[in-house]
Design an enzyme around this catalytic site. Sequence first.
Site, PDB file in Angstrom:
ATOM      1  N   GLY A  15       0.777  -1.237   0.000  1.00 33.41           N
ATOM      2  CA  GLY A  15       0.000   0.000   0.000  1.00 33.41           C
ATOM      3  C   GLY A  15       0.806   1.284   0.000  1.00 33.41           C
ATOM      4  O   GLY A  15       0.314   2.326   0.450  1.00 33.41           O
ATOM      5  N   SER A  16       2.023   1.260  -0.548  1.00 31.26           N
ATOM      6  CA  SER A  16       2.792   2.515  -0.546  1.00 31.26           C
ATOM      7  C   SER A  16       2.179   3.540  -1.502  1.00 31.26           C
ATOM      8  O   SER A  16       2.210   4.746  -1.226  1.00 31.26           O
ATOM      9  CB  SER A  16       4.263   2.266  -0.883  1.00 31.26           C
ATOM     10  OG  SER A  16       4.430   1.880  -2.221  1.00 31.26           O
ATOM     11  N   ARG A  68     -14.987 -14.880 -10.140  1.00 34.01           N
ATOM     12  CA  ARG A  68     -14.505 -13.492 -10.228  1.00 34.01           C
ATOM     13  C   ARG A  68     -15.680 -12.527 -10.239  1.00 34.01           C
ATOM     14  O   ARG A  68     -15.673 -11.489  -9.586  1.00 34.01           O
ATOM     15  CB  ARG A  68     -13.679 -13.318 -11.510  1.00 34.01           C
ATOM     16  CG  ARG A  68     -13.157 -11.888 -11.729  1.00 34.01           C
ATOM     17  CD  ARG A  68     -12.341 -11.756 -13.010  1.00 34.01           C
ATOM     18  NE  ARG A  68     -11.298 -12.753 -13.078  1.00 34.01           N
ATOM     19  CZ  ARG A  68     -10.147 -12.703 -12.399  1.00 34.01           C
ATOM     20  NH1 ARG A  68      -9.909 -11.686 -11.609  1.00 34.01           N
ATOM     21  NH2 ARG A  68      -9.260 -13.659 -12.518  1.00 34.01           N
ATOM     22  N   MET A  93      -4.153  -6.684  -6.904  1.00 34.70           N
ATOM     23  CA  MET A  93      -3.674  -7.738  -7.794  1.00 34.70           C
ATOM     24  C   MET A  93      -4.807  -8.616  -8.319  1.00 34.70           C
ATOM     25  O   MET A  93      -4.736  -9.842  -8.276  1.00 34.70           O
ATOM     26  CB  MET A  93      -2.623  -8.597  -7.058  1.00 34.70           C
ATOM     27  CG  MET A  93      -1.472  -7.785  -6.498  1.00 34.70           C
ATOM     28  SD  MET A  93      -0.607  -6.824  -7.760  1.00 34.70           S
ATOM     29  CE  MET A  93       0.309  -8.130  -8.552  1.00 34.70           C
ATOM     30  N   ARG A  94      -5.841  -7.961  -8.825  1.00 36.13           N
ATOM     31  CA  ARG A  94      -6.979  -8.693  -9.394  1.00 36.13           C
ATOM     32  C   ARG A  94      -7.340  -8.067 -10.735  1.00 36.13           C
ATOM     33  O   ARG A  94      -7.344  -6.838 -10.874  1.00 36.13           O
ATOM     34  CB  ARG A  94      -8.207  -8.548  -8.479  1.00 36.13           C
ATOM     35  CG  ARG A  94      -8.022  -9.011  -7.067  1.00 36.13           C
ATOM     36  CD  ARG A  94      -8.301 -10.458  -6.878  1.00 36.13           C
ATOM     37  NE  ARG A  94      -9.625 -10.851  -7.344  1.00 36.13           N
ATOM     38  CZ  ARG A  94      -9.983 -12.125  -7.534  1.00 36.13           C
ATOM     39  NH1 ARG A  94      -9.123 -13.096  -7.322  1.00 36.13           N
ATOM     40  NH2 ARG A  94     -11.197 -12.422  -7.948  1.00 36.13           N
ATOM     41  N   LEU A  96     -10.165  -6.951 -13.171  1.00 34.89           N
ATOM     42  CA  LEU A  96     -11.560  -6.577 -12.922  1.00 34.89           C
ATOM     43  C   LEU A  96     -12.460  -7.189 -13.995  1.00 34.89           C
ATOM     44  O   LEU A  96     -12.129  -7.175 -15.178  1.00 34.89           O
ATOM     45  CB  LEU A  96     -11.727  -5.054 -12.939  1.00 34.89           C
ATOM     46  CG  LEU A  96     -10.862  -4.223 -11.987  1.00 34.89           C
ATOM     47  CD1 LEU A  96     -11.436  -2.817 -11.872  1.00 34.89           C
ATOM     48  CD2 LEU A  96     -10.721  -4.848 -10.617  1.00 34.89           C
ATOM     49  N   HIS A 112       0.774   1.115 -13.084  1.00 38.37           N
ATOM     50  CA  HIS A 112       1.488  -0.086 -13.509  1.00 38.37           C
ATOM     51  C   HIS A 112       2.971   0.241 -13.631  1.00 38.37           C
ATOM     52  O   HIS A 112       3.327   1.295 -14.179  1.00 38.37           O
ATOM     53  CB  HIS A 112       0.924  -0.564 -14.857  1.00 38.37           C
ATOM     54  CG  HIS A 112       1.592  -1.805 -15.341  1.00 38.37           C
ATOM     55  ND1 HIS A 112       1.313  -3.048 -14.822  1.00 38.37           N
ATOM     56  CD2 HIS A 112       2.568  -1.992 -16.267  1.00 38.37           C
ATOM     57  CE1 HIS A 112       2.069  -3.954 -15.420  1.00 38.37           C
ATOM     58  NE2 HIS A 112       2.845  -3.343 -16.294  1.00 38.37           N
ATOM     59  N   GLU A 145     -11.701  -2.814 -20.104  1.00 44.98           N
ATOM     60  CA  GLU A 145     -11.964  -4.234 -19.880  1.00 44.98           C
ATOM     61  C   GLU A 145     -10.778  -5.137 -20.213  1.00 44.98           C
ATOM     62  O   GLU A 145     -10.847  -6.341 -20.011  1.00 44.98           O
ATOM     63  CB  GLU A 145     -13.225  -4.652 -20.647  1.00 44.98           C
ATOM     64  CG  GLU A 145     -14.452  -3.982 -20.053  1.00 44.98           C
ATOM     65  CD  GLU A 145     -15.744  -4.333 -20.762  1.00 44.98           C
ATOM     66  OE1 GLU A 145     -15.817  -5.429 -21.356  1.00 44.98           O
ATOM     67  OE2 GLU A 145     -16.675  -3.509 -20.734  1.00 44.98           O
ATOM     68  N   ASP A 148      -4.277  -3.829 -18.130  1.00 37.61           N
ATOM     69  CA  ASP A 148      -3.221  -2.809 -18.302  1.00 37.61           C
ATOM     70  C   ASP A 148      -3.324  -2.129 -19.661  1.00 37.61           C
ATOM     71  O   ASP A 148      -2.320  -1.995 -20.386  1.00 37.61           O
ATOM     72  CB  ASP A 148      -1.827  -3.454 -18.123  1.00 37.61           C
ATOM     73  CG  ASP A 148      -1.629  -4.012 -16.724  1.00 37.61           C
ATOM     74  OD1 ASP A 148      -2.230  -3.472 -15.778  1.00 37.61           O
ATOM     75  OD2 ASP A 148      -0.890  -4.996 -16.584  1.00 37.61           O
TER      76      ASP A 148
HETATM   77  C1  GRF Z   1       3.379  -1.087  -7.562  1.00 38.50           C
HETATM   78  O1  GRF Z   1       4.595  -1.283  -8.218  1.00 38.50           O
HETATM   79  C2  GRF Z   1       2.263  -0.907  -8.573  1.00 38.50           C
HETATM   80  O2  GRF Z   1       2.670  -0.271  -9.737  1.00 38.50           O
HETATM   81  C3  GRF Z   1       1.883  -2.332  -8.872  1.00 38.50           C
HETATM   82  O3  GRF Z   1       1.995  -3.017  -7.655  1.00 38.50           O
HETATM   83  C4  GRF Z   1       2.925  -2.333  -6.809  1.00 38.50           C
HETATM   84  C5  GRF Z   1       2.184  -2.010  -5.555  1.00 38.50           C
HETATM   85  O4  GRF Z   1       2.989  -1.425  -4.570  1.00 38.50           O
HETATM   86  N1  GRF Z   1       0.570  -2.386  -9.484  1.00 38.50           N
HETATM   87  P1  GRF Z   1       2.307  -0.770  -3.293  1.00 38.50           P
HETATM   88  O5  GRF Z   1       1.406  -1.811  -2.670  1.00 38.50           O
HETATM   89  O6  GRF Z   1       1.555   0.443  -3.739  1.00 38.50           O
HETATM   90  O7  GRF Z   1       3.458  -0.425  -2.377  1.00 38.50           O
END
Ligand code: GRF
Length: 214
Positions: A15-16, A68, A93-94, A96, A112, A145, A148
């Site tokens: 979650g950075s 899903r 990480m899903r 949609l 991304h 849809e 990326d």
């Molecule tokens: C990031 O590199 C983002 O681009 C990718 O997953 C990573 C997530 O990092 N989709 P964080 O959880 O925001 O630290």
Amino acid sequence: MSDRGRVAILISGRGSNMQSLVRAMRDGTIAADPVLVLSNKPRAEGLAWAEAEGIPTAVVDHRHAASREAHDAAVVDRLREVRPDLICLAGYMRLLSPAFVQAYPMRILNIHPSLLPSFPGLHAPRQAIEYGARVSGCTVHFVDEQCDHGPIVLQESVPLRDGDEEEALAARILQREHHAYPEAVRAFFAGELEIEGRRVVRTVPSAPTPGECA
Ligand code: GRF
């Protein structure tokens, strides 16, 4: 009534990027407030940070859903309760489902860690190294849809170094992500983005990035 926007952030882990967005909302850079942080993983590290910040959190565990589509329907139900103007995927990480995307057309952003359309999917920094790219970076784009794929709001480049390891490159790209994502969301709420087909037109010129010709 507040005229500030409402942002829901979806995470799966650290979650950075979520933190960089929340900080920019809190310091007034982005004219919006975080109304929900939702994770598909109960143990996502970012949830504790959001809770400590006083942001409502939710877990919709994908392992409890039959499909899903069923999982996404549960996520959309939860989102509707907080009436978001924008949904930010931040390490969510899903993929949609179409119904999720259609519920919020051009109202979902993703970040991304590559210069799309190069290196979509998982392990983008590793893909860039293995391909022998000299430059990679990050992309903020609207979600459509396809994975990326949607209209690109902005990109920032990161040169590769000889002998780069995946972790080091990912860390340098992440620094740019923490700049690019808040700037894209700021521009969204400032009304500076117009979408024409798959092109996003900035109605206010963005500041030149280092190395850019005038
Ligand atoms: C990031 O590199 C983002 O681009 C990718 O997953 C990573 C997530 O990092 N989709 P964080 O959880 O925001 O630290």
